[in-house]
Design a protein around this motif. Structure first.
Motif, mmCIF file in Angstrom:
data_model
loop_
_atom_site.group_PDB
_atom_site.id
_atom_site.type_symbol
_atom_site.label_atom_id
_atom_site.label_comp_id
_atom_site.label_asym_id
_atom_site.label_seq_id
_atom_site.Cartn_x
_atom_site.Cartn_y
_atom_site.Cartn_z
ATOM 1 N N ALA A 39 13.570 3.485 12.686
ATOM 2 C CA ALA A 39 14.498 3.385 13.822
ATOM 3 C C ALA A 39 14.064 2.304 14.715
ATOM 4 C CB ALA A 39 14.674 4.645 14.368
ATOM 5 N N SER A 40 12.757 1.860 14.960
ATOM 6 C CA SER A 40 12.367 0.927 15.797
ATOM 7 C C SER A 40 11.945 -0.480 15.361
ATOM 8 C CB SER A 40 11.076 1.609 16.767
ATOM 9 O OG SER A 40 10.206 1.865 15.802
ATOM 10 N N ARG A 41 11.597 -0.435 14.138
ATOM 11 C CA ARG A 41 11.248 -1.625 13.419
ATOM 12 C C ARG A 41 11.413 -1.628 12.014
ATOM 13 N NH1 ARG A 41 5.179 -2.895 15.322
ATOM 14 N NH2 ARG A 41 5.727 -4.843 14.182
ATOM 15 N N GLU A 42 11.528 -2.789 11.205
ATOM 16 C CA GLU A 42 11.564 -2.852 9.868
ATOM 17 C C GLU A 42 10.084 -2.276 9.388
ATOM 18 O OE1 GLU A 42 13.062 -6.143 6.688
ATOM 19 O OE2 GLU A 42 13.280 -6.649 8.802
ATOM 20 N N ILE A 43 10.183 -1.696 8.136
ATOM 21 C CA ILE A 43 9.196 -1.189 7.434
ATOM 22 C C ILE A 43 9.173 -1.841 5.937
ATOM 23 C CG2 ILE A 43 8.990 0.647 9.079
ATOM 24 C CD1 ILE A 43 9.999 2.426 6.568
ATOM 25 N N ARG A 44 8.062 -1.397 5.688
ATOM 26 C CA ARG A 44 7.715 -1.859 3.972
ATOM 27 C C ARG A 44 6.725 -0.547 3.395
ATOM 28 N NH1 ARG A 44 5.135 -6.458 4.301
ATOM 29 N NH2 ARG A 44 6.791 -7.640 3.424
ATOM 30 N N ILE A 45 7.358 -0.310 2.082
ATOM 31 C CA ILE A 45 6.623 0.882 1.490
ATOM 32 C C ILE A 45 5.636 0.035 0.571
ATOM 33 C CG2 ILE A 45 6.168 2.795 -0.034
ATOM 34 C CD1 ILE A 45 7.463 3.321 3.100
ATOM 35 N N VAL A 46 4.325 -0.053 0.777
ATOM 36 C CA VAL A 46 3.498 -0.601 -0.194
ATOM 37 C C VAL A 46 3.225 -0.080 -1.466
ATOM 38 C CG1 VAL A 46 1.057 -1.772 -0.611
ATOM 39 C CG2 VAL A 46 2.047 -1.657 1.776
ATOM 40 N N SER A 47 3.509 -0.929 -2.610
ATOM 41 C CA SER A 47 3.662 -0.278 -4.015
ATOM 42 C C SER A 47 2.296 -0.395 -4.378
ATOM 43 C CB SER A 47 4.468 -1.157 -4.843
ATOM 44 O OG SER A 47 5.784 -0.949 -4.482
ATOM 45 N N ILE A 48 1.923 0.695 -5.575
ATOM 46 C CA ILE A 48 0.893 0.676 -6.195
ATOM 47 C C ILE A 48 1.161 0.008 -7.780
ATOM 48 C CG2 ILE A 48 -1.050 2.080 -7.327
ATOM 49 C CD1 ILE A 48 -0.330 4.055 -5.102
ATOM 50 N N THR A 49 0.310 -0.737 -8.293
ATOM 51 C CA THR A 49 0.555 -1.495 -9.576
ATOM 52 C C THR A 49 0.548 -0.445 -10.604
ATOM 53 O OG1 THR A 49 -1.670 -2.204 -10.222
ATOM 54 C CG2 THR A 49 -0.093 -3.596 -8.751
ATOM 55 N N PRO A 50 1.320 -0.551 -11.696
ATOM 56 C CA PRO A 50 1.212 0.359 -12.785
ATOM 57 C C PRO A 50 0.099 0.636 -13.677
ATOM 58 C CG PRO A 50 3.370 -1.254 -13.141
ATOM 59 C CD PRO A 50 2.517 -1.641 -11.906
ATOM 60 N N GLU A 51 -0.763 -0.497 -13.296
ATOM 61 C CA GLU A 51 -2.340 -0.400 -13.967
ATOM 62 C C GLU A 51 -2.950 0.302 -13.214
ATOM 63 O OE1 GLU A 51 -0.108 -3.951 -15.074
ATOM 64 O OE2 GLU A 51 -0.622 -3.423 -13.348
ATOM 65 N N LYS A 52 -2.998 0.230 -11.759
ATOM 66 C CA LYS A 52 -3.862 1.177 -10.845
ATOM 67 C C LYS A 52 -3.281 2.500 -10.960
ATOM 68 C CE LYS A 52 -6.531 -1.869 -9.529
ATOM 69 N NZ LYS A 52 -7.928 -1.924 -10.086
ATOM 70 N N ILE A 53 -1.986 2.786 -11.093
ATOM 71 C CA ILE A 53 -1.324 4.100 -11.353
ATOM 72 C C ILE A 53 -1.885 4.944 -12.428
ATOM 73 C CG2 ILE A 53 0.880 5.210 -11.980
ATOM 74 C CD1 ILE A 53 2.373 3.571 -10.211
ATOM 75 N N LYS A 54 -2.221 4.075 -13.500
ATOM 76 C CA LYS A 54 -2.596 4.538 -14.703
ATOM 77 C C LYS A 54 -4.288 5.072 -14.733
ATOM 78 C CE LYS A 54 -3.141 4.052 -19.832
ATOM 79 N NZ LYS A 54 -4.479 4.711 -19.884
ATOM 80 N N VAL A 55 -5.100 4.076 -13.968
ATOM 81 C CA VAL A 55 -6.230 4.504 -13.590
ATOM 82 C C VAL A 55 -6.346 5.903 -12.763
ATOM 83 C CG1 VAL A 55 -8.176 3.919 -11.977
ATOM 84 C CG2 VAL A 55 -7.139 2.101 -13.497
#
Length: 319
Positions: free
Chosen positions: A210-226
């Motif tokens: 509500a006060s500033r623009e945000i980003r949700i940082v992604s986890i790569t598919p390779e690291k998700i598999k790990v």
């Protein structure tokens, strides 16, 4: 003397019959009248849902008053219920499993509790401001990062995700903070990013956006598999951009939220508590959007520990 002996024998016989007729039945053990429900931080999802469950128990289970209490969430809740400081609590299914194993963040087997039900996916959200320059997990190196309350499930997830990227706390400037404080830190420029494991949308992140623009940082598919190979209770999760109005979708992981209960509560009481919760889901749905994810059909999905006999009896009858 013979009269005395005969009388004593009769008394003993009657006592044994009475004991056999009901005194040893665990189903009818002494109920706990004042029940504490451990939740989480006030800006997370555990707090409103746990409060709603406490209200249902108080209103629908005769002779029982329940109180929702804010806490440090999963690890703290597991330890406190194990130690007899509370009766019910909301935790992550991975943390409940580790507690029963005595592994990871638990130095000893911590298993004085059963499961009641699983609830909804808890999404690991790595949030930052859109102008922070943090786009990947590797960009967190050297940054001020909030990892949740010390001993929380969120902190456990943060450690494991960082580990999968070859990052330790020594590579970051770590802050132990509740979700609300972490979001406030990002807003004020005192924190660069935060790990927040919770149902979506999470109140702390909504307040921040509500006060500033945000980003949700992604986890790569390779690291998700790990992660999923190493820790089987993680699942791949796609977080759409419209949840928080971000510029793009995010890929991350999720665990399951669940309710645990002390083994000391008798079967009949837990049966009535479980019944009350699942027959009054409209109250929970009205409390938070994630309440709509709680259903009888999915109540055992991802259940990572043994069910309390009272909960098992309810589900056996209801399904």
């Amino acid at each position: 003397m013979k009269k005395y002996s005969l009388l004593l024998a009769l008394v003993l016989a009657v006592s044994m019959v009475l004991a056999a007729c009901g005194g040893s039945d665990s189903k009818d053990g002494e109920w706990v009248k004042d029940v504490t429900v451990l939740t989480g931080g006030e800006q997370g999802v555990y707090f409103p849902l746990g409060g709603a469950m406490a209200r249902i128990i108080s209103e629908k289970v005769d002779g029982v008053t329940a109180t929702g209490v804010t806490s440090g969430a999963s690890v703290v809740n597991s330890n406190d219920i194990n130690d007899g400081k509370a009766e019910l609590g909301l935790v992550q299914n991975d943390i409940a499993f580790y507690a029963h194993e005595g592994s990871h963040m638990f130095e000893a087997v911590t298993n004085n509790f059963y499961g009641i039900a699983t609830l909804y996916p808890e999404v690991v959200q790595i949030v930052t401001s859109a102008d922070s320059g943090i786009v990947t997990v590797d960009d967190l190196r050297g940054k001020r990062v909030a990892v949740g309350d010390q001993g929380s499930g969120s902190e456990a997830n943060a450690k494991q995700i960082l580990e999968a990227h070859g990052i330790t706390y020594d590579d970051l400037n770590i802050e132990f903070m509740s979700f609300g404080d972490a979001a406030g830190g990002i807003q004020d420029g005192n924190v660069d990013a935060a790990f927040i494991t919770a149902g979506t949308p999470t109140g702390a992140i909504e307040a921040l956006k509500a006060s500033r623009e945000i980003r949700i940082v992604s986890i790569t598919p390779e690291k998700i598999k790990v992660l999923t190979d190493t820790y089987p209770y993680y699942t791949h999760f796609d977080l759409p951009s419209d949840v928080y109005g971000t510029s793009s979708d995010a890929t991350t992981v999720a665990v399951q939220a669940m309710v645990i209960v002390s083994k000391t509560l008798p079967e009949d009481q837990v049966y009535e508590i479980t019944k009350a919760i699942f027959e009054n889901l409209d109250i929970i749905e009205a409390t938070h959007a994630r309440g709509k994810d709680i259903t009888l059909d999915t109540a055992l999905d991802g259940m990572s520990i043994e069910l309390h006999p009272g909960a098992k009896r309810y589900f056996d009858e209801a399904k």
